[in-house]
Enzyme design. Sequence first.
Site, short mmCIF file in Angstrom:
data_model
loop_
_atom_site.label_atom_id
_atom_site.label_comp_id
_atom_site.label_asym_id
_atom_site.label_seq_id
_atom_site.Cartn_x
_atom_site.Cartn_y
_atom_site.Cartn_z
N ASN A 191 -22.95 9.74 40.35
CA ASN A 191 -23.86 10.06 39.25
C ASN A 191 -24.22 8.80 38.45
OD1 ASN A 191 -24.74 12.70 39.23
ND2 ASN A 191 -22.95 13.48 38.16
N HIS A 196 -28.32 11.48 37.50
CA HIS A 196 -27.93 12.89 37.56
C HIS A 196 -28.87 13.72 38.43
CE1 HIS A 196 -24.58 12.82 34.71
NE2 HIS A 196 -25.28 11.91 34.04
N GLU A 227 -18.01 19.20 40.57
CA GLU A 227 -18.25 18.82 41.97
C GLU A 227 -17.26 19.46 42.92
OE1 GLU A 227 -15.62 15.50 40.21
OE2 GLU A 227 -17.14 16.93 39.54
#
Length: 315
Positions: A191, A196, A227
């Site tokens: 990220n 993002h 995640e």
Amino acid sequence: MEQSMETWLPLFHNRPKLLIVDDQPTNIRVLHELFREECDVFMATSGAQAIATCQAQLPDLILLDVVMDGMDGHEVCRRLKADSVTQGIPIIFITAQQQESDEVLGLELGAVDFISKPINPIIVRARVRTHLTLKLQNDLLRTMALMDGLTGVANRRKFDESILTNWRLCFREQRPLSLILVDVDFFKRYNDQYGHQSGDGCLRSVAQALSELVRRPYDLVARYGGEEFACVLPGTDLSGAVVIAEKMQERVRALGIEHSASDVDNVITISLGVATLTPTNDLEFQVLIEDADKQLYEAKKAGRARVCSSAMSST
């Protein structure tokens, strides 16, 4: 004029499943003839058989006779509504009883409608059509409420329901229940490096890859949080679950999603923890989750991008 059932049946991805319960074979034959062209019709001639068929087939609607030898329709309804696996199935009582108190009792037990004997075929078809349509609409709304908006797989709430339901089912049938916990390796770094929006796309791709390897209708892939993903596999032993986990690892790596900030590869990889238990009276389903989480921790500790499993959990 009676509306044809074919006008709404296309709304169903599969033919609706209808269970007819009556201890008089003649009554079953009449109802079967009414619906055999439009529905997959299952039949039971006793309360015990009705409950077993419900648990195995999960029908979309039940036509249930009230007065039967042995276990009557009211008791069948009580037991089905007390079981999380079958409590959402709508029940229409079919009865010759005409007392208001009988109807009140049925509604209190959870029935959605009543049909009086002798049956009127037009009325029966209309009411069955109405309640099957409502069941479909409720299923669609429920599916939306239990879906993760980002990845399209099941959400944490659905996972919580599934693990509990399958724990009880596997306990009843004395079959193993397997759980795979999945973590995207170094996802925070991904990220930070790619943004993002790319992170969201990565999670969607991983979720799709995992889902492609879970084909049975009663298996589940869910977003567990952030995640992390979870895969619930009822009736699968440890060796079978490990095979699926290894295929998941290979499939995600094969996506070839660039991850230059990873310490294990230059593409996105996953770590997986696998655990299996056959439920018993002295265990709670949380033990299975804790065991899988421990194996996931071991996979990360050992260098990530690998599968770890609990040999002690095998059955």
